[in-house]
Design a protein around this motif. Structure first.
Motif, short mmCIF file in Angstrom:
data_model
loop_
_atom_site.label_atom_id
_atom_site.label_comp_id
_atom_site.label_asym_id
_atom_site.label_seq_id
_atom_site.Cartn_x
_atom_site.Cartn_y
_atom_site.Cartn_z
N ALA A 17 0.95 -0.82 0.15
CA ALA A 17 -0.18 -0.15 0.52
C ALA A 17 0.95 1.42 0.05
O ALA A 17 1.54 1.62 1.34
N LYS A 18 0.47 1.85 -1.59
CA LYS A 18 0.68 3.38 -0.79
C LYS A 18 0.10 4.80 -0.43
O LYS A 18 -1.14 4.61 -1.34
N ILE A 19 0.07 4.95 0.69
CA ILE A 19 -0.82 4.97 1.63
C ILE A 19 -0.46 6.93 1.60
O ILE A 19 0.81 7.42 1.92
N ASP A 30 -9.48 3.18 -3.00
CA ASP A 30 -8.97 2.63 -1.65
C ASP A 30 -8.59 3.14 -1.02
O ASP A 30 -8.17 4.46 -1.16
N PHE A 32 -7.66 4.38 3.49
CA PHE A 32 -7.71 4.18 4.88
C PHE A 32 -7.95 5.20 5.91
O PHE A 32 -7.53 6.88 5.59
N LEU A 56 -9.47 0.47 6.95
CA LEU A 56 -8.72 0.29 5.84
C LEU A 56 -10.35 -0.14 4.48
O LEU A 56 -10.89 -1.05 5.06
N VAL A 124 -5.17 5.06 -1.47
CA VAL A 124 -4.56 3.92 -1.16
C VAL A 124 -4.01 4.31 -3.27
O VAL A 124 -5.15 3.82 -3.55
N TRP A 126 -2.41 0.30 -5.02
CA TRP A 126 -1.69 -0.85 -4.42
C TRP A 126 -0.97 -1.22 -5.97
O TRP A 126 -1.42 -1.30 -7.04
N GLU A 195 0.37 3.11 10.86
CA GLU A 195 1.39 4.08 9.88
C GLU A 195 0.91 5.83 10.45
O GLU A 195 0.04 5.79 11.09
#
Length: 226
Positions: A17-19, A30, A32, A56, A124, A126, A195
């Motif tokens: 995951a790139k948040i 997507d 978070f 999530l 997010v 992916w 996170e």
């Protein structure tokens, strides 16, 4: 077969995951920490009268082999209790919930109600990790006899140099346990880590692990920390 070749043969890909860190788009599904899609006719998820925190939301088509992992669904959401995490291994509905939608056409972005609104929402992305995931030392014994490595310091050092796993929020691969692994009757599905951006702290920089039981096919949660 060489022990190290055996270990290499059990490596798995994982979606990481790139948040945040990019400009959100209206098409982002997507998330978070909030901005979840909900059926306006449904009540917000709760356990024992306590509104659950949105953790999530995953749009399953965005995940490689997503339907193999989550089944015939389009959206999956994970919620947890605000004030404490359930101890031990807990079934869906016991201090947390996993919610699935097969059709998202009638869903609407819903503001998180108080007092469940404690995280800052971030979109997010992916991405398939180029580096394979491998099980930790304790879990690796389920797949490979490591006696030879255990008896030679040089081989032991090589093992820990070569076989690692992604430690943050991810889908697939192997759980990045901080403490000991749980029973192998549970199939690891995804990991949600502490996170910084959304403000999620799981114990002392810990992780939440989501599994599917190999026995009753239900969903379970476990967590650990430093």
């Amino acid at each position: 077969m060489d022990i190290f070749d055996e270990m290499k043969s059990i490596g798995k890909h994982t979606c990481v995951a790139k948040i945040g860190g990019f400009r959100p788009e209206n098409t982002d599904l997507d998330w978070f920490g909030g901005n979840f899609l909900r059926d306006p006719k449904e009540a917000w998820p709760e356990v024992n009268g306590s509104l659950l925190v949105p953790l999530l939301q995953i749009y399953i088509p965005d995940i490689k082999d997503g339907h193999k992992i989550f089944g015939d669904h389009m959206l999956v959401q994970i919620y947890i209790e605000k004030d404490h995490l359930p101890m031990d291994i807990n079934r869906n509905g016991d201090g947390w919930k996993i919610v699935f939608y097969k059709d998202i056409n009638l869903l609407e972005i819903t503001e998180t109600p108080e007092p469940a609104n404690i995280l800052k929402p971030f979109p997010v992305r992916w991405n398939l990790n180029e580096v394979l995931d491998y099980p930790c030392w304790e879990e690796a014994w389920e797949y490979v006899d490591l006696t030879e490595i255990n008896e030679e310091e040089e081989l032991n050092d090589r093992f820990f140099d070569e076989f690692n796993r992604y430690t943050k929020t991810k889908i697939g691969g192997y759980a990045s346990y901080i403490q000991s692994p749980i029973s192998d009757e549970y199939k690891f599905i995804l990991q949600i880590s502490s996170e910084e951006k959304p403000g999620l702290m799981i114990g002392d920089n810990g992780n939440i692990y989501i599994y599917k039981s190999k026995i009753d096919n239900d969903w379970y949660l476990y967590w650990d920390c430093f």
